[in-house]
Design a protein around this motif. Structure first.
Motif, PDB file in Angstrom:
ATOM      1  N   GLU A  95       0.616  -1.109  -0.063  1.00  0.00           N
ATOM      2  CA  GLU A  95       0.187   0.241   0.088  1.00  0.00           C
ATOM      3  C   GLU A  95       0.689   0.906  -0.051  1.00  0.00           C
ATOM      4  O   GLU A  95       0.285   1.806  -0.743  1.00  0.00           O
ATOM      5  CB  GLU A  95      -0.611   0.420   1.338  1.00  0.00           C
ATOM      6  CG  GLU A  95      -1.969  -1.173   1.223  1.00  0.00           C
ATOM      7  CD  GLU A  95      -2.619  -0.914   2.383  1.00  0.00           C
ATOM      8  OE1 GLU A  95      -2.847   0.025   3.113  1.00  0.00           O
ATOM      9  OE2 GLU A  95      -3.499  -1.839   2.721  1.00  0.00           O
ATOM     10  N   ALA A  96       2.009   1.041   0.827  1.00  0.00           N
ATOM     11  CA  ALA A  96       2.720   2.256   0.598  1.00  0.00           C
ATOM     12  C   ALA A  96       3.299   2.477  -0.657  1.00  0.00           C
ATOM     13  O   ALA A  96       2.903   3.973  -1.006  1.00  0.00           O
ATOM     14  CB  ALA A  96       4.430   2.247   1.464  1.00  0.00           C
ATOM     15  N   GLU A  97       3.527   2.002  -1.815  1.00  0.00           N
ATOM     16  CA  GLU A  97       4.646   2.026  -3.168  1.00  0.00           C
ATOM     17  C   GLU A  97       3.019   2.303  -3.704  1.00  0.00           C
ATOM     18  O   GLU A  97       3.268   3.671  -4.584  1.00  0.00           O
ATOM     19  CB  GLU A  97       4.576   0.488  -3.705  1.00  0.00           C
ATOM     20  CG  GLU A  97       6.262   0.639  -3.037  1.00  0.00           C
ATOM     21  CD  GLU A  97       6.835  -1.046  -3.263  1.00  0.00           C
ATOM     22  OE1 GLU A  97       7.892  -1.289  -2.946  1.00  0.00           O
ATOM     23  OE2 GLU A  97       6.099  -1.904  -4.005  1.00  0.00           O
ATOM     24  N   ILE A  98       1.927   1.664  -3.077  1.00  0.00           N
ATOM     25  CA  ILE A  98       0.996   2.468  -4.482  1.00  0.00           C
ATOM     26  C   ILE A  98       1.047   3.994  -4.055  1.00  0.00           C
ATOM     27  O   ILE A  98       0.885   4.675  -5.233  1.00  0.00           O
ATOM     28  CB  ILE A  98      -0.054   1.921  -4.093  1.00  0.00           C
ATOM     29  CG1 ILE A  98       0.333   0.598  -5.059  1.00  0.00           C
ATOM     30  CG2 ILE A  98      -1.350   2.523  -4.973  1.00  0.00           C
ATOM     31  CD1 ILE A  98      -1.455  -1.371  -4.569  1.00  0.00           C
ATOM     32  N   ARG A  99       0.750   4.716  -2.791  1.00  0.00           N
ATOM     33  CA  ARG A  99       0.211   6.088  -2.217  1.00  0.00           C
ATOM     34  C   ARG A  99       1.661   6.523  -2.710  1.00  0.00           C
ATOM     35  O   ARG A  99       1.682   8.033  -3.338  1.00  0.00           O
ATOM     36  CB  ARG A  99       0.160   6.150  -0.772  1.00  0.00           C
ATOM     37  CG  ARG A  99      -1.233   4.767  -0.843  1.00  0.00           C
ATOM     38  CD  ARG A  99      -1.444   5.253   1.371  1.00  0.00           C
ATOM     39  NE  ARG A  99      -2.598   4.214   1.250  1.00  0.00           N
ATOM     40  CZ  ARG A  99      -3.799   5.776   1.301  1.00  0.00           C
ATOM     41  NH1 ARG A  99      -3.749   6.356   0.672  1.00  0.00           N
ATOM     42  NH2 ARG A  99      -4.275   4.445   2.245  1.00  0.00           N
ATOM     43  N   THR A 122       8.995   1.302  -8.613  1.00  0.00           N
ATOM     44  CA  THR A 122       8.154   0.680  -8.316  1.00  0.00           C
ATOM     45  C   THR A 122       6.968  -0.218  -8.919  1.00  0.00           C
ATOM     46  O   THR A 122       6.554  -1.256  -8.800  1.00  0.00           O
ATOM     47  CB  THR A 122       7.531   1.556  -7.425  1.00  0.00           C
ATOM     48  OG1 THR A 122       8.300   2.349  -7.107  1.00  0.00           O
ATOM     49  CG2 THR A 122       6.067   1.452  -6.583  1.00  0.00           C
ATOM     50  N   VAL A 123       6.619   0.754 -10.338  1.00  0.00           N
ATOM     51  CA  VAL A 123       5.448  -0.194 -11.472  1.00  0.00           C
ATOM     52  C   VAL A 123       5.627  -1.408 -11.975  1.00  0.00           C
ATOM     53  O   VAL A 123       5.147  -2.370 -11.829  1.00  0.00           O
ATOM     54  CB  VAL A 123       4.755   1.261 -12.038  1.00  0.00           C
ATOM     55  CG1 VAL A 123       3.573  -0.001 -13.157  1.00  0.00           C
ATOM     56  CG2 VAL A 123       4.010   2.187 -11.131  1.00  0.00           C
ATOM     57  N   ASP A 124       6.739  -1.083 -12.336  1.00  0.00           N
ATOM     58  CA  ASP A 124       7.870  -2.209 -13.541  1.00  0.00           C
ATOM     59  C   ASP A 124       7.107  -3.746 -12.050  1.00  0.00           C
ATOM     60  O   ASP A 124       7.943  -5.198 -12.187  1.00  0.00           O
ATOM     61  CB  ASP A 124       8.862  -1.923 -13.195  1.00  0.00           C
ATOM     62  CG  ASP A 124       9.570  -1.704 -14.651  1.00  0.00           C
ATOM     63  OD1 ASP A 124       8.618  -1.029 -15.377  1.00  0.00           O
ATOM     64  OD2 ASP A 124      10.630  -0.631 -14.628  1.00  0.00           O
ATOM     65  N   ARG A 125       8.345  -3.459 -10.994  1.00  0.00           N
ATOM     66  CA  ARG A 125       8.261  -4.940  -9.564  1.00  0.00           C
ATOM     67  C   ARG A 125       6.610  -4.531  -9.696  1.00  0.00           C
ATOM     68  O   ARG A 125       6.410  -6.392  -9.224  1.00  0.00           O
ATOM     69  CB  ARG A 125       8.422  -3.540  -8.103  1.00  0.00           C
ATOM     70  CG  ARG A 125      10.132  -3.927  -8.618  1.00  0.00           C
ATOM     71  CD  ARG A 125      11.018  -3.892  -7.108  1.00  0.00           C
ATOM     72  NE  ARG A 125       9.808  -2.800  -6.091  1.00  0.00           N
ATOM     73  CZ  ARG A 125      10.414  -1.241  -6.209  1.00  0.00           C
ATOM     74  NH1 ARG A 125      11.367  -0.902  -6.842  1.00  0.00           N
ATOM     75  NH2 ARG A 125       9.640  -0.533  -5.484  1.00  0.00           N
ATOM     76  N   LEU A 126       5.223  -4.311  -9.030  1.00  0.00           N
ATOM     77  CA  LEU A 126       4.052  -4.170  -9.463  1.00  0.00           C
ATOM     78  C   LEU A 126       3.479  -5.140 -10.699  1.00  0.00           C
ATOM     79  O   LEU A 126       3.433  -6.170 -10.166  1.00  0.00           O
ATOM     80  CB  LEU A 126       3.264  -3.110  -9.580  1.00  0.00           C
ATOM     81  CG  LEU A 126       3.382  -2.667  -7.713  1.00  0.00           C
ATOM     82  CD1 LEU A 126       2.838  -1.419  -7.759  1.00  0.00           C
ATOM     83  CD2 LEU A 126       2.829  -2.882  -6.355  1.00  0.00           C
ATOM     84  N   VAL A 127       4.056  -4.490 -11.793  1.00  0.00           N
ATOM     85  CA  VAL A 127       3.642  -5.865 -13.132  1.00  0.00           C
ATOM     86  C   VAL A 127       4.075  -7.099 -12.948  1.00  0.00           C
ATOM     87  O   VAL A 127       3.499  -8.107 -13.322  1.00  0.00           O
ATOM     88  CB  VAL A 127       4.482  -4.868 -14.461  1.00  0.00           C
ATOM     89  CG1 VAL A 127       4.030  -5.490 -15.617  1.00  0.00           C
ATOM     90  CG2 VAL A 127       3.692  -3.538 -14.416  1.00  0.00           C
ATOM     91  N   ARG A 128       5.699  -7.121 -12.219  1.00  0.00           N
ATOM     92  CA  ARG A 128       5.790  -8.213 -12.419  1.00  0.00           C
ATOM     93  C   ARG A 128       5.639  -9.351 -11.758  1.00  0.00           C
ATOM     94  O   ARG A 128       4.939 -10.765 -11.307  1.00  0.00           O
ATOM     95  CB  ARG A 128       7.777  -8.409 -12.097  1.00  0.00           C
ATOM     96  CG  ARG A 128       8.369  -8.030 -13.360  1.00  0.00           C
ATOM     97  CD  ARG A 128      10.092  -7.831 -12.802  1.00  0.00           C
ATOM     98  NE  ARG A 128      10.556  -7.395 -11.980  1.00  0.00           N
ATOM     99  CZ  ARG A 128      11.032  -6.402 -11.958  1.00  0.00           C
ATOM    100  NH1 ARG A 128      11.220  -5.833 -12.745  1.00  0.00           N
ATOM    101  NH2 ARG A 128      11.575  -5.977 -11.061  1.00  0.00           N
TER     102      ARG A 128
END
Length: 735
Positions: free
Chosen positions: A689-693, A719-725
């Motif tokens: 949640e912290a990364e998204i915020r 950050t988004v690259d990590r979430l995509v993977r």
């Protein structure tokens, strides 16, 4: 309905009309198949009446009776039909109906057993049709179009699985079902291009499914199977276990199939067929295990013992008619057909043999002339059958040829002589359309044994004389010591006529001289080409027999034509070798390497590729309708990000994040801020949640604040690259 706008009223009526047009096509498809069954065996008028009554009942009660009651009525119709079918079966067949037999027969119907093979096929067709007709039309009256299609499609699927529905009938039924479902879609959601993807996917699915059904073993349509080309003699008759389709041009095989040690030459019978379909023959009824000596013919006979040795793999038990006892290992694997023949449930390999004892009918001409017409009921029930569509001109020609003859024997001799004298013998003929006997009598100048035998049986039956179509082999070459060498080209089809107090007596209307010429020419050609397995005795070190040797042993090598008034069951002259034109049973067909075919001959056929293309179009249409394609494209678009400037990079990173969150949770609602949106998301182990915020915060600064730096952009993108993977396992695995 007056409150409904005129345009809407016309639209609903149009959809309803389309639904009933489609349902008519679907019903007509499977009903036409079952109607043909009743046309072959009798009862087509009753069938039409039952269908009409079912339609009338569905229309009458559709507005007033609930679905549960309608399902009860359907079940009642099916139960009463099944009961009527069982009542009409012969007692001998009812005795075989154990639960295991019923289950096996049901499975056989669903995997290619033609309805026409059932003893009471006409009653079965009349018994089955009211249920689906009533239920599908009842549901259509109540505007339950999709359910109506399901009910009708089950009946269509049944006749497709049995192999009785051809490709055109199947396509008509599929298109009708599609139209009815389309009407349901139009009525609920309106018409136009918005529904095109639904109809495309549905039509493609139905076509692919119907094509798949058609390649179930035994199915007739078989649209996905490659064309094997012109059959050999072996493949057109004797190989056919339970049905024979009359084909066009055929080829002769000179290969040795088996040898027979017998004191006398005979025709070696392998199968008899009772039901004529107009384009072929079917053997009806269930087989039973061979459990010991069988009953012989009802009249005078002579005993004949034969020892048959396989020289190639065969799945038949050739024997002189009538076989009464089988000895050898194959006896435990043998079954008895309702027509009195014996066949194995296994394959005999080269070198394997068996001994069969036959009781060959031995009646004089005077005895046959005096036999009369007091036929048993079981004989008249099975061996006088003709399709109701048999033309008047066939019956009239039979009457002209044999009508003035006083006895069944003289009628048989007259028809036999007529066909021998008025038709030429040829292996190269086009396959006629329509009724084979009608075509051979009035449209063809020549044919081979299946045409002669079929036409003679039809003409005899039209004169009230019980007759049947029989396949097997002519005697073959007599090589001395009572040994007869039988080749594939000795396979043949002939006629048997029933005489009270005598049994079945053979007649052969096919001219023997031209058949012998064709056989000799084929053997000579094979010898010149160095074809293997055409010389008998070579594996044992003995001198191979050539064509000249055979002619010396046989005299002229020709079969003596039957003389009118002469009993054709009398022993043929030793060494008679009637060249055959029918197939040898159980002989494996050559594979591509045997035929010298190119390896590319095994590539998918054009029809296979067309069906595959239709399936692909349906998948694409379905994906579009279900947004699968859009979601897949969206997920693919977030995998990579091309860098530009910091503000653009942060905005693009946020857009990628939004696609991920929409896929996993929901889309952002109109008027909902990015901060409120991510705040509403439920906790998840796959994201922080912290990364998204943090990404949302950087997005707000880039769009509404004082901007972002290069390092801020790097942080958002990484950050988004990590979430995509994390959300795409296959990408994570590849990396």
């Amino acid at each position: 309905m007056s409150s409904v706008p005129d345009g809407r009223l016309r639209h609903v009526d149009g959809a309803r009309a389309l639904a009933f047009v489609g349902l008519t096509a679907l019903t007509g498809a499977y009903a036409s198949v079952l109607w043909r069954v009743t046309d072959v065996v009798g009862g087509s008028a009753e069938f039409v009446a039952v269908v009409a009554a079912s339609l009338a009942l569905a229309t009458l009660v559709g507005r007033y009776v609930g679905v549960r009651v309608a399902l009860g009525v359907t079940s009642g119709l099916l139960f009463l039909g099944l009961l009527a079918y069982l009542v009409t079966l012969p007692q001998s067949q009812v005795a075989l109906l154990t639960p295991e037999r019923v289950l096996n027969d049901t499975l056989a119907l669903l995997t290619g057993l033609s309805v026409l093979r059932l003893v009471g096929a006409g009653v079965w067709a009349i018994a089955v049709v009211p249920g689906p007709v009533f239920l599908s039309w009842y549901l259509a009256v109540r505007r339950r179009y999709v359910s109506a299609v399901v009910a009708g499609s089950l009946a269509l699927a049944l006749v497709v699985l049995t192999g009785d529905a051809d490709a055109l009938t199947t396509v008509v039924g599929v298109l009708g079902a599609t139209a009815t479902v389309a009407a349901s879609t139009f009525e609920r959601h309106g018409s136009g291009l918005a529904q095109a993807d639904v109809l495309t996917a549905l039509l493609a699915a139905m076509i692919v499914v119907s094509a798949t059904f058609s390649v179930v073993p035994g199915a007739a349509g078989a649209p996905l199977l490659p064309d094997r080309g012109a059959p050999t003699v072996e493949g057109s008759i004797v190989d056919a276990e339970d049905d024979v389709d009359i084909v066009g041009s055929i080829r002769l095989s000179p290969d040795v199939r088996f040898t027979v040690e017998s004191a006398r030459s005979e025709y070696w019978q392998t199968a008899a067929y009772d039901r004529y379909t107009g384009d072929g023959w079917i053997r009806t009824g269930d087989v039973r295990p061979y459990e010991g000596p069988l009953q012989g013919p009802p009249g005078p006979d002579r005993e004949l013992e034969q020892t048959v040795t396989a020289e190639a793999p065969i799945s038949i038990l050739p024997a002189a008619w009538k076989p009464v006892e089988v000895e050898g290992a194959v006896a435990s694997e043998a079954v008895v057909t309702p027509q009195g023949g014996v066949r194995p449930e296994t394959t005999l390999l080269p070198g394997e043999n068996y001994t069969v004892t036959s009781r060959v009918p031995n009646a004089t001409t005077d005895r046959l002339r005096a036999a009369g017409t007091d036929y048993p009921d079981r004989v008249t029930a099975s061996y006088l059958q003709l399709p109701e569509s048999t033309t008047d001109r066939v019956r009239e020609r039979a009457e002209t040829v044999a009508g003035e003859e006083e006895t069944p024997y003289d009628k048989a001799v007259a028809i036999e002589s007529y066909l021998e004298e008025n038709k030429e013998y040829s292996l190269s003929v086009p396959r006629p359309t329509g009724d084979v006997a009608d075509a051979f009598l009035f449209e063809m100048d020549a044919g081979y044994c299946t045409y002669y035998a079929t036409t003679m049986v039809v003409m005899l039956r039209s004169q009230g004389v019980p007759a049947r179509f029989v396949t097997g082999y002519t005697p073959g070459e007599d090589v001395g010591n009572g040994t007869h060498v039988v080749r594939g080209l000795d396979s043949h089809a002939w006629v048997e006529v029933y005489f009270p107090d005598t049994g079945w007596v053979r007649f052969d209307p096919t001219p023997s001289g031209p058949r012998q010429t064709a056989e000799d020419a084929r053997i000579a050609e094979a010898q010149q080409s160095g074809v293997e397995n055409i010389e008998y005795g070579e594996p044992n070190g003995t001198t191979p027999m050539t064509v000249d040797d055979a002619e010396t042993a046989n005299g002229t090598g020709e079969e003596t034509p039957a003389t009118p008034g002469e009993i054709t069951t009398a022993n043929p002259t030793n060494g008679t070798q009637a060249p055959a034109d029918v197939p040898s049973a159980g002989v494996p067909t050559a594979g591509p390497s045997d035929r010298g075919e190119s390896p590319f001959s095994t590539m998918p056929t054009r029809r296979t590729l067309v069906v595959a293309l239709i399936g692909l179009v349906g998948v694409v249409a379905g994906a579009r309708r279900t947004t699968v394609a859009e979601r897949a494209i969206g997920l693919l678009s977030v995998q990579f990000q091309r860098r530009r400037d910091p503000e653009s990079d942060v905005r693009r990173a946020y857009d990628r994040l939004s696609v991920l969150l929409e896929r996993e949770y929901r889309a952002r609602r109109p008027g909902e801020t990015p901060r409120a949106y991510v705040g509403s998301l439920p906790p998840s182990e796959s994201r922080s949640e912290a990364e998204i915020r943090r990404v949302v915060e950087l997005y707000e600064r880039a769009r509404y604040g004082d901007g972002v730096t290069e390092s801020d952009a790097d942080e958002a993108v990484s950050t988004v690259d990590r979430l995509v993977r994390a959300s795409t396992p296959i990408v994570r695995w590849l990396r």
